[in-house]
Design a protein around this motif. Structure first.
Motif, PDB file in Angstrom:
ATOM      1  N   GLU A  70       0.837  -1.205   0.000  1.00 21.83           N
ATOM      2  CA  GLU A  70       0.000   0.000   0.000  1.00 21.83           C
ATOM      3  C   GLU A  70       0.868   1.249   0.000  1.00 21.83           C
ATOM      4  N   LYS A  71       1.932   1.232   0.792  1.00 19.58           N
ATOM      5  CA  LYS A  71       2.826   2.383   0.859  1.00 19.58           C
ATOM      6  C   LYS A  71       3.489   2.623  -0.489  1.00 19.58           C
ATOM      7  N   ARG A  72       3.871   1.524  -1.155  1.00 21.58           N
ATOM      8  CA  ARG A  72       4.507   1.633  -2.464  1.00 21.58           C
ATOM      9  C   ARG A  72       3.550   2.253  -3.488  1.00 21.58           C
ATOM     10  N   ALA A  73       2.278   1.858  -3.437  1.00 20.18           N
ATOM     11  CA  ALA A  73       1.290   2.412  -4.358  1.00 20.18           C
ATOM     12  C   ALA A  73       1.066   3.895  -4.095  1.00 20.18           C
ATOM     13  N   VAL A  74       1.016   4.279  -2.829  1.00 21.12           N
ATOM     14  CA  VAL A  74       0.822   5.692  -2.490  1.00 21.12           C
ATOM     15  C   VAL A  74       2.021   6.515  -2.944  1.00 21.12           C
ATOM     16  N   LEU A  75       3.238   6.013  -2.738  1.00 16.97           N
ATOM     17  CA  LEU A  75       4.429   6.737  -3.173  1.00 16.97           C
ATOM     18  C   LEU A  75       4.480   6.861  -4.698  1.00 16.97           C
ATOM     19  N   ARG A  76       4.081   5.804  -5.400  1.00 21.92           N
ATOM     20  CA  ARG A  76       4.074   5.850  -6.867  1.00 21.92           C
ATOM     21  C   ARG A  76       3.087   6.909  -7.367  1.00 21.92           C
ATOM     22  N   THR A  77       1.899   6.951  -6.770  1.00 15.87           N
ATOM     23  CA  THR A  77       0.892   7.929  -7.163  1.00 15.87           C
ATOM     24  C   THR A  77       1.362   9.342  -6.830  1.00 15.87           C
ATOM     25  N   GLY A  78       1.974   9.524  -5.670  1.00 15.37           N
ATOM     26  CA  GLY A  78       2.500  10.837  -5.298  1.00 15.37           C
ATOM     27  C   GLY A  78       3.586  11.299  -6.257  1.00 15.37           C
ATOM     28  N   GLY A  79       4.429  10.384  -6.693  1.00 14.79           N
ATOM     29  CA  GLY A  79       5.464  10.721  -7.676  1.00 14.79           C
ATOM     30  C   GLY A  79       4.875  11.148  -9.003  1.00 14.79           C
ATOM     31  N   LYS A  80       3.825  10.463  -9.430  1.00 14.41           N
ATOM     32  CA  LYS A  80       3.167  10.840 -10.686  1.00 14.41           C
ATOM     33  C   LYS A  80       2.540  12.224 -10.583  1.00 14.41           C
ATOM     34  N   VAL A  81       1.899  12.504  -9.449  1.00 15.22           N
ATOM     35  CA  VAL A  81       1.279  13.817  -9.252  1.00 15.22           C
ATOM     36  C   VAL A  81       2.349  14.904  -9.240  1.00 15.22           C
ATOM     37  N   ALA A  82       3.466  14.654  -8.576  1.00 20.68           N
ATOM     38  CA  ALA A  82       4.554  15.633  -8.537  1.00 20.68           C
ATOM     39  C   ALA A  82       5.133  15.863  -9.932  1.00 20.68           C
ATOM     40  N   ALA A  83       5.297  14.795 -10.714  1.00 18.04           N
ATOM     41  CA  ALA A  83       5.830  14.940 -12.073  1.00 18.04           C
ATOM     42  C   ALA A  83       4.881  15.744 -12.953  1.00 18.04           C
ATOM     43  N   VAL A  84       3.594  15.474 -12.863  1.00 16.83           N
ATOM     44  CA  VAL A  84       2.612  16.238 -13.644  1.00 16.83           C
ATOM     45  C   VAL A  84       2.630  17.697 -13.218  1.00 16.83           C
ATOM     46  N   PHE A  85       2.729  17.960 -11.908  1.00 14.22           N
ATOM     47  CA  PHE A  85       2.788  19.336 -11.420  1.00 14.22           C
ATOM     48  C   PHE A  85       3.992  20.077 -11.988  1.00 14.22           C
ATOM     49  N   VAL A  86       5.163  19.443 -11.996  1.00 14.88           N
ATOM     50  CA  VAL A  86       6.372  20.081 -12.525  1.00 14.88           C
ATOM     51  C   VAL A  86       6.224  20.344 -14.016  1.00 14.88           C
ATOM     52  N   LEU A  87       5.663  19.390 -14.758  1.00 16.20           N
ATOM     53  CA  LEU A  87       5.476  19.594 -16.198  1.00 16.20           C
ATOM     54  C   LEU A  87       4.504  20.732 -16.482  1.00 16.20           C
ATOM     55  N   VAL A  88       3.413  20.797 -15.727  1.00 13.91           N
ATOM     56  CA  VAL A  88       2.446  21.892 -15.901  1.00 13.91           C
ATOM     57  C   VAL A  88       3.096  23.224 -15.546  1.00 13.91           C
ATOM     58  N   LEU A  89       3.905  23.264 -14.501  1.00  9.30           N
ATOM     59  CA  LEU A  89       4.584  24.486 -14.105  1.00  9.30           C
ATOM     60  C   LEU A  89       5.568  24.941 -15.181  1.00  9.30           C
ATOM     61  N   LEU A  90       6.319  24.014 -15.760  1.00  6.68           N
ATOM     62  CA  LEU A  90       7.234  24.370 -16.852  1.00  6.68           C
ATOM     63  C   LEU A  90       6.474  24.856 -18.080  1.00  6.68           C
ATOM     64  N   GLY A  91       5.368  24.188 -18.392  1.00  6.45           N
ATOM     65  CA  GLY A  91       4.550  24.623 -19.520  1.00  6.45           C
ATOM     66  C   GLY A  91       3.973  26.005 -19.306  1.00  6.45           C
TER      67      GLY A  91
END
Length: 75
Positions: A35-56
């Motif tokens: 469960e912890k691994r799934a939460v960390l994976r989802t958090g990483g995806k959200v952070a990556a999308v946030f950085v890409l949107v910020l750069l865009g």
């Protein structure tokens, strides 16, 4: 001679009890880890999308500012 079975049975119960405790704990911790691994994976995806949107957004801001004729040079 009468104390030997009592000691060995007590020892056997303690060993098997300890083994069962750690087996159950291991399985419980394994589920929590997944469960912890799934939460960390989802958090990483959200952070990556946030950085890409910020750069865009930064890129769009500079393009629009350049089209409007604003001075974007550093002093």
């Amino acid at each position: 001679m009468d104390w030997v079975p009592i000691v060995f049975v007590t020892f056997k119960v303690l060993v098997f009890g300890t083994g069962m405790f750690f087996a159950i704990k291991w399985h419980y911790d394994k589920e929590k880890e997944e469960e912890k691994r799934a939460v960390l994976r989802t958090g990483g995806k959200v952070a990556a999308v946030f950085v890409l949107v910020l750069l865009g957004l930064g890129l769009v801001t500079f393009v629009v500012a350049g089209m409007l004729g604003l001075d974007l040079n550093f002093p």
